[in-house]
Design an enzyme around this catalytic site. Structure first.
Site, mmCIF file in Angstrom:
data_model
loop_
_atom_site.group_PDB
_atom_site.id
_atom_site.type_symbol
_atom_site.label_atom_id
_atom_site.label_comp_id
_atom_site.label_asym_id
_atom_site.label_seq_id
_atom_site.Cartn_x
_atom_site.Cartn_y
_atom_site.Cartn_z
ATOM 1 N N VAL A 15 -11.500 -26.290 -16.707
ATOM 2 C CA VAL A 15 -11.781 -26.071 -15.278
ATOM 3 C C VAL A 15 -11.090 -24.788 -14.801
ATOM 4 C CG1 VAL A 15 -11.524 -26.997 -12.940
ATOM 5 C CG2 VAL A 15 -12.109 -28.537 -14.823
ATOM 6 N N ARG A 100 -7.334 -37.840 -3.728
ATOM 7 C CA ARG A 100 -8.709 -37.969 -3.202
ATOM 8 C C ARG A 100 -8.877 -39.091 -2.189
ATOM 9 N NH1 ARG A 100 -11.338 -37.459 -9.053
ATOM 10 N NH2 ARG A 100 -11.244 -35.204 -9.291
ATOM 11 N N CYS A 129 -16.274 -35.019 -10.650
ATOM 12 C CA CYS A 129 -17.490 -34.262 -10.995
ATOM 13 C C CYS A 129 -18.783 -35.069 -10.799
ATOM 14 C CB CYS A 129 -17.393 -33.750 -12.429
ATOM 15 S SG CYS A 129 -16.661 -34.911 -13.579
ATOM 16 N N GLN A 156 -22.489 -38.667 -19.116
ATOM 17 C CA GLN A 156 -21.494 -37.614 -18.897
ATOM 18 C C GLN A 156 -21.077 -36.934 -20.200
ATOM 19 O OE1 GLN A 156 -19.541 -40.420 -15.468
ATOM 20 N NE2 GLN A 156 -18.303 -38.681 -16.066
ATOM 21 N N LYS A 214 -14.373 -44.280 -8.857
ATOM 22 C CA LYS A 214 -14.310 -42.968 -8.185
ATOM 23 C C LYS A 214 -15.669 -42.657 -7.555
ATOM 24 C CE LYS A 214 -11.156 -40.814 -11.496
ATOM 25 N NZ LYS A 214 -11.191 -39.968 -12.706
ATOM 26 N N ARG A 236 -20.214 -42.090 -21.411
ATOM 27 C CA ARG A 236 -19.947 -40.806 -22.081
ATOM 28 C C ARG A 236 -20.999 -40.614 -23.167
ATOM 29 N NH1 ARG A 236 -16.863 -37.292 -19.884
ATOM 30 N NH2 ARG A 236 -14.992 -38.568 -19.880
ATOM 31 N N HIS A 243 -23.419 -33.174 -16.605
ATOM 32 C CA HIS A 243 -23.554 -34.619 -16.449
ATOM 33 C C HIS A 243 -24.962 -34.927 -15.919
ATOM 34 C CE1 HIS A 243 -19.411 -34.847 -17.292
ATOM 35 N NE2 HIS A 243 -18.913 -35.121 -16.104
ATOM 36 N N ASN A 316 -20.843 -29.927 -14.780
ATOM 37 C CA ASN A 316 -19.642 -30.616 -14.254
ATOM 38 C C ASN A 316 -18.440 -29.696 -14.145
ATOM 39 O OD1 ASN A 316 -20.130 -30.999 -17.204
ATOM 40 N ND2 ASN A 316 -17.998 -31.667 -17.165
HETATM 41 N N1 LIG Z 1 -13.596 -31.301 -16.937
HETATM 42 C C1 LIG Z 1 -14.201 -31.695 -15.826
HETATM 43 O O1 LIG Z 1 -15.434 -31.859 -15.741
HETATM 44 C C2 LIG Z 1 -13.402 -31.972 -14.602
HETATM 45 C C3 LIG Z 1 -14.068 -32.066 -13.413
HETATM 46 C C4 LIG Z 1 -13.347 -32.337 -12.264
HETATM 47 C C5 LIG Z 1 -11.992 -32.491 -12.353
HETATM 48 N N2 LIG Z 1 -11.358 -32.401 -13.544
HETATM 49 C C6 LIG Z 1 -9.913 -32.606 -13.561
HETATM 50 O O2 LIG Z 1 -9.246 -31.377 -13.790
HETATM 51 C C7 LIG Z 1 -8.091 -31.599 -14.589
HETATM 52 C C8 LIG Z 1 -8.142 -30.712 -15.823
HETATM 53 O O3 LIG Z 1 -9.354 -30.827 -16.488
HETATM 54 P P1 LIG Z 1 -9.771 -29.840 -17.664
HETATM 55 O O4 LIG Z 1 -11.078 -30.341 -18.118
HETATM 56 O O5 LIG Z 1 -9.652 -28.405 -17.284
HETATM 57 O O6 LIG Z 1 -8.630 -30.189 -18.774
HETATM 58 P P2 LIG Z 1 -8.097 -29.307 -19.996
HETATM 59 O O7 LIG Z 1 -9.157 -28.436 -20.538
HETATM 60 O O8 LIG Z 1 -7.459 -30.278 -20.911
HETATM 61 O O9 LIG Z 1 -6.960 -28.362 -19.343
HETATM 62 C C9 LIG Z 1 -5.769 -28.863 -18.804
HETATM 63 C C10 LIG Z 1 -4.968 -27.728 -18.184
HETATM 64 O O10 LIG Z 1 -3.795 -28.257 -17.575
HETATM 65 C C11 LIG Z 1 -2.652 -27.571 -18.085
HETATM 66 N N3 LIG Z 1 -1.469 -28.439 -18.100
HETATM 67 C C12 LIG Z 1 -1.301 -29.605 -18.762
HETATM 68 N N4 LIG Z 1 -0.065 -30.107 -18.540
HETATM 69 C C13 LIG Z 1 0.560 -29.236 -17.715
HETATM 70 C C14 LIG Z 1 1.862 -29.182 -17.138
HETATM 71 N N5 LIG Z 1 2.755 -30.145 -17.348
HETATM 72 N N6 LIG Z 1 2.160 -28.133 -16.327
HETATM 73 C C15 LIG Z 1 1.254 -27.151 -16.109
HETATM 74 N N7 LIG Z 1 0.014 -27.147 -16.629
HETATM 75 C C16 LIG Z 1 -0.334 -28.177 -17.425
HETATM 76 C C17 LIG Z 1 -3.059 -27.156 -19.484
HETATM 77 O O11 LIG Z 1 -2.209 -26.131 -19.964
HETATM 78 P P3 LIG Z 1 -2.025 -25.876 -21.549
HETATM 79 O O12 LIG Z 1 -3.260 -25.172 -22.014
HETATM 80 O O13 LIG Z 1 -0.814 -25.041 -21.585
HETATM 81 O O14 LIG Z 1 -1.853 -27.238 -22.186
HETATM 82 C C18 LIG Z 1 -4.486 -26.688 -19.197
HETATM 83 O O15 LIG Z 1 -4.459 -25.413 -18.595
HETATM 84 C C19 LIG Z 1 -8.051 -33.106 -14.865
HETATM 85 O O16 LIG Z 1 -7.236 -33.729 -13.884
HETATM 86 C C20 LIG Z 1 -9.479 -33.525 -14.684
HETATM 87 O O17 LIG Z 1 -9.609 -34.869 -14.303
HETATM 88 C C21 LIG Z 1 -12.022 -32.117 -14.670
#
Ligand SMILES: NC(=O)c1ccc[n+]([C@@H]2O[C@H](COP(=O)([O-])OP(=O)(O)OC[C@H]3O[C@@H](n4cnc5c(N)ncnc54)[C@H](OP(=O)(O)O)[C@@H]3O)[C@@H](O)[C@H]2O)c1
Length: 336
Positions: A15, A100, A129, A156, A214, A236, A243, A316
């Site tokens: 994201v 939220r 999403c 999804q 949600k 999934r 999605h 998404n």
């Molecule tokens: N994917 C979707 O469709 C979607 C949609 C809506 C909302 N979200 C929400 O957005 C969030 C992230 O999703 P994502 O898909 O982008 O996940 P992701 O690809 O796993 O990325 C997670 C990010 O968070 C960082 N992070 C993890 N632990 C941290 C910490 N302690 N301090 C600072 N940064 C930290 C990671 O950094 P590193 O790379 O250094 O580990 C990475 O940049 C989740 O809460 C998810 O529910 C996701």
């Protein structure tokens, strides 16, 4: 026009990476961009415009003089850092589930309830999403015919679970083609060539998953319909992006499918793709990397009065996360 100092927490994730590209693509007036991630990524380089920016650690001082924080590093991280940013005067637009359902925090989809964004007290929540793409369509239908009941089944992609999930689907697919063993790490079961009808934790009292709850609770909050009869099954599927949602709706007032097509084709944020005899309907391969919420397969459900079936697909990571968050910030800066 003012330029803004912007921080992205989760800048190395799916994201966060998309967020940075969208800020650039939409020419968001960024004076300075601060990419932030876990300590493991500190010092790695993230591209923005023609620059390479060093990833910063998540510490209170990183939010000094920041105007907007876009956050997507999980709910635990958001709960920890949001007060640091708000105390320093920043507006946090949070992509996680952390805030939220907090009655003090607006939950905003700009096509549906833009006015809520201006009621914030430092934090604005970006919905889940699956909810975003659903309410863009439901709200347009509600305004014309009223909603009596909604039944949603989601399809999804693995991208909804982050970058590790994309790797897991790739690894398992390659291993299966080569008849090699593989690990199951991110999902509770093999995801390649499989369907998993459980997304997120299970609520023991109801048997619903958190993802399903949600969709139900956030849709009600965003549309201001606290009594809406809505249910959901979230699944999934082994696709990488977007999605899909099969949605069955009972409206209050009668409609014809052509009237629904006409209303949705003019609604903000929606693109109608609905000529099934020409093989034109929304699919993940056509919606990926695009902004709209795509709708098709619009038809009467003859099993109930005022019954409507339709099919929704959206990216998404874009409208379901990063794009919606940037659109919220655009609402605020327009008022500036
Ligand atoms: N994917 C979707 O469709 C979607 C949609 C809506 C909302 N979200 C929400 O957005 C969030 C992230 O999703 P994502 O898909 O982008 O996940 P992701 O690809 O796993 O990325 C997670 C990010 O968070 C960082 N992070 C993890 N632990 C941290 C910490 N302690 N301090 C600072 N940064 C930290 C990671 O950094 P590193 O790379 O250094 O580990 C990475 O940049 C989740 O809460 C998810 O529910 C996701």
């Amino acid at each position: 026009m003012k330029d803004y100092v912007v921080a992205v927490v989760g800048a190395t994730g799916l994201v966060g990476t998309e967020m940075i590209s969208i800020l650039e693509q939409r020419n968001f007036p960024v004076l300075e961009l601060r990419p932030i991630a876990s300590d493991e990524s500190v010092g790695t380089i993230v591209g923005f415009r023609d620059e390479g920016l060093k990833v910063l650690p998540l510490r209170p001082g990183v939010f000094d003089n920041v105007d907007f924080v876009f956050s997507s590093a999980g709910a635990i991280v958001s709960r920890q850092f949001a007060p640091w940013a708000v105390e320093r005067g920043a507006v946090v637009i949070d992509n996680t589930r952390a805030f939220r359902m907090d009655p003090e925090v607006p939950l905003v989809v700009p096509e549906v309830n833009p006015g809520e964004a201006f009621k914030h007290k430092g934090i604005i929540a970006n919905p889940n999403c699956s909810t975003i793409q659903l309410v863009v369509v439901l709200d347009a239908i509600n305004r014309h015919w009223g909603l009596e009941r909604v039944v949603v089944s989601t399809y999804q992609s693995v991208s909804g679970k982050g970058k590790d999930a994309i790797e897991e689907l790739s690894r398992q697919t390659i291993a299966l083609f080569n008849q090699r063993p593989f690990d199951v790490m991110v999902f509770p079961h093999q995801i390649a060539f499989n369907l998993i009808p459980r997304i997120d934790e299970v609520d023991e009292a109801t048997g619903y998953t958190r993802e399903e709850l949600k969709v139900i609770n956030e849709s009600r909050k965003i549309m201001g319909l606290s009594d809406l009869r809505i249910t959901c099954t979230a699944v999934r599927v082994p696709t990488f992006a977007c999605h899909g949602e099969s949605v069955n709706i009972q409206t209050r007032k009668p409609f014809t499918p052509d009237e629904v097509r006409s209303v949705l084709s003019k609604a903000k944020g929606i693109e109608l793709v609905d000529q099934v005899d020409q093989d034109e309907y929304p699919m993940p391969v056509t919606a990926a990397t695009k902004d709209p919420v795509y709708v098709g397969r619009i038809r009467q459900d003859y099993s109930i009065q005022n019954g409507l079936n339709l099919w929704i697909v959206s990216d998404n990571i874009r409208k379901g996360a990063a794009l919606n968050a940037v659109q919220i910030a655009e609402l605020l800066i327009k008022k500036d």
